[in-house]
Design an enzyme around this catalytic site. Structure first.
Site, PDB file in Angstrom:
ATOM      1  N   HIS A  81     -22.148  25.937   5.094  1.00  0.00           N
ATOM      2  CA  HIS A  81     -22.378  26.476   3.753  1.00  0.00           C
ATOM      3  C   HIS A  81     -21.338  27.541   3.455  1.00  0.00           C
ATOM      4  CE1 HIS A  81     -24.561  28.009   0.243  1.00  0.00           C
ATOM      5  NE2 HIS A  81     -24.321  29.231   0.729  1.00  0.00           N
ATOM      6  N   ASP A 117      -5.477  -8.240   3.690  1.00  0.00           N
ATOM      7  CA  ASP A 117      -5.774  -8.889   2.413  1.00  0.00           C
ATOM      8  C   ASP A 117      -5.651 -10.403   2.487  1.00  0.00           C
ATOM      9  OD1 ASP A 117      -6.099  -6.351   1.493  1.00  0.00           O
ATOM     10  OD2 ASP A 117      -4.460  -6.398   0.035  1.00  0.00           O
ATOM     11  N   CYS A 127       0.825  -1.216   0.000  1.00  0.00           N
ATOM     12  CA  CYS A 127       0.000   0.000   0.000  1.00  0.00           C
ATOM     13  C   CYS A 127       0.853   1.257   0.000  1.00  0.00           C
ATOM     14  CB  CYS A 127      -0.937   0.000   1.210  1.00  0.00           C
ATOM     15  SG  CYS A 127      -1.917   1.513   1.367  1.00  0.00           S
ATOM     16  N   ALA A 179      -6.798  -1.174   2.683  1.00  0.00           N
ATOM     17  CA  ALA A 179      -5.825  -0.884   3.732  1.00  0.00           C
ATOM     18  C   ALA A 179      -6.509  -0.522   5.044  1.00  0.00           C
ATOM     19  CB  ALA A 179      -4.910   0.253   3.282  1.00  0.00           C
ATOM     20  N   LYS A 226      -1.787   7.716  -5.561  1.00  0.00           N
ATOM     21  CA  LYS A 226      -2.442   9.002  -5.300  1.00  0.00           C
ATOM     22  C   LYS A 226      -1.526  10.166  -5.668  1.00  0.00           C
ATOM     23  CE  LYS A 226      -5.557   6.354  -4.135  1.00  0.00           C
ATOM     24  NZ  LYS A 226      -4.811   5.222  -4.689  1.00  0.00           N
TER      25      LYS A 226
END
Length: 481
Positions: free
Chosen positions: A460, A326, A42, A334, A51
């Site tokens: 907001h 895994d 990972c 992960a 990423k």
């Protein structure tokens, strides 16, 4: 004489190293065995470096569309592939060093080599036969190596590797796994991606943004087949708008290799064969657990379909042997591995209030463009279970922050039990949804109802407002659509 520990973890990926830290926190004398690099797949070849690559692609995308934001960039925008890859590798290297620091800080011994179980409470560590794909940081002087070690509790966290299909065996040059796809020496002009799960689609998205012509072949009727059908259909349209070619209900029957290209014979739904030639092919047909050469068979540890069989606390069929992450089966994520490891070692320590892992509330995220995130039941699964449901949706195009960001494509979808108001699932596609999904995960863990979500005040202007609007829509109360 064998050195003895309370807990030994085999594998230092996210599940392994986090388990080691928690084990040490609980007062156990702890060691972790690693054959290649701290942080596992990972950190070094998966979640994190991809990423970094996708971030470079995202910046390039914005640069190419600068005029949409009232900006002007003189000259052409191009990618320096070597620099993009170098940045990604440096990110991984930095985090690799971070794991080493955590082991030292928490007084966890690092044992370098390959471990094999010889008894339920004993391992033999031999010199690793697997060489890292790139230089690694020098191991701290306090680390250990070959020898025999014992522990009352041994936790397998050996992770997984790319699944290989006959005829699609990676060769490191023309047919890639995610390892080679992460460090291209040059950008291919064309790419064929086999498999449209998270790994395949993320690489398809990266290479398409970087300018490659990309074709995706998927054997199932939808891209990202684990996702809600509406999300999958929307994603496909967005990918095709970006210029990707998507072939569904298709499979690669044969591959011919050229000097610097591959030609795939793709069998389509109607039985016809379409030949597709590309510079490179990525085989992204899933992963399989690393259960081999651990001595599991001799000790009677039960496995099933390439994974170690465990209960909700990581316990295997043999007392004293545990498995997490895994290697313990899906979902292969992960964050699942990390939480599973913490549960496992806290159960060993008899920490009060430890609960078995609930896989129904584990989020999934795919960092393609647009991003996809989900948790819980899809609409299709909820109906298949016979649930009476309410479904709410809210479009990015009706959200002020999304419009201001220039990211008005996507939607949020929520699924509720009509009788109880229980949030059964949430599915999102669009900008930054991988950062938003945690709100719904927290809500599901707290067993929050629709009424409580409706009475929650969202800030907001934010993208998160769409989450509440989707809830309101499920009950006929949407305000901004």
């Amino acid at each position: 004489m064998a050195e003895n520990y309370d807990v030994i973890i085999i594998g230092s990926g996210p599940g392994g190293y986090v388990t080691a830290v928690r084990s040490a926190q609980l007062g156990f004398k702890t060691a972790i065995v690693e054959r290649e690099h701290l942080g596992g797949i990972c950190l070094n070849w998966g979640c994190i470096p991809t990423k970094a690559l996708l971030r470079s692609a995202e910046i390039m995308h914005y640069a190419e569309h600068a005029k949409d934001y009232g900006l002007k960039i003189d000259g052409t925008v191009s990618a320096d592939v070597a620099a993009v890859v170098d940045r990604s590798r440096k990110v991984s290297l930095r985090l690799n060093g971070g794991v080493a620091f955590l082991m030292k800080k928490n007084k966890v011994d690092v044992i370098w080599g390959e471990a094999k179980l010889t008894k339920p409470n004993e391992i033999v560590v031999s010199k690793t036969a697997k060489k890292p794909m790139e230089p690694q940081p020098a191991a701290p002087k306090s680390t250990k190596g070959e020898g025999t070690y014992t522990a009352k509790h041994i936790i397998l966290a050996t992770g997984a590797r790319p699944r290989v299909l006959p005829g699609l065996e990676p060769d490191g040059k023309l047919i890639w796994t995610y390892f080679e796809a992460m460090v291209p020496k040059e950008m291919p002009k064309s790419l064929l991606v086999v498999g449209s799960g998270a790994i395949g689609i993320e690489f398809a998205s990266f290479y398409r943004t970087m300018g490659a012509e990309v074709t995706v072949v998927e054997v199932l009727p939808a891209v990202m087949p684990v996702e809600d059908a509406e999300v999958s259909a929307f994603a496909r349209k967005q990918f095709e708008k970006q210029g990707m070619k998507i072939l569904l209900e298709a499979k690669v029957a044969k591959v011919d290799k050229g000097a610097n290209s591959v030609t795939a014979h793709v069998e389509l739904k109607d039985g016809k064969i379409e030949k597709i030639t590309a510079d490179r092919m990525i085989s992204a047909v899933g992963v399989q657990g690393n259960i081999e050469n651990l001595g599991l068979e001799a000790l009677g540890v039960k496995t099933d379909r390439g994974a170690v069989v465990t209960d909700g606390y990581g316990r295997t069929s043999v007392p004293g042997i545990y498995a997490i992450g895994d290697v313990a089966g899906p979902p292969l994520l992960a964050h699942k591995a990390e939480h599973e490891g913490v549960i496992c070692v806290e159960k060993i320590a008899n920490v009060p209030g430890v609960h078995a892992l609930d896989k129904s509330v584990i989020p999934g995220c795919t960092y393609c463009n647009p991003q996809v995130a989900s948790v819980g039941l899809t609409e299709q699964k909820a109906k298949a279970e016979g649930r009476d449901i309410r479904v709410g949706r809210f479009q990015f195009g009706a959200n002020g922050k999304a419009i201001a960001l220039g990211e008005d494509q996507g939607f949020v979808k929520t699924i509720f039990d009509k009788k109880t108001g229980q949030l059964l699932g949430a599915h999102m596609i669009g900008a930054e949804v991988t950062e938003l999904i945690q709100g719904f995960v927290v809500a599901m863990n707290l067993e929050t109802t629709e009424e409580e979500l409706m009475h929650t005040v969202f800030p907001h202007p934010t993208l998160s407002e769409m989450m509440k609007e989707s809830v309101l829509d499920a009950y006929g109360r949407v305000l901004n659509a």
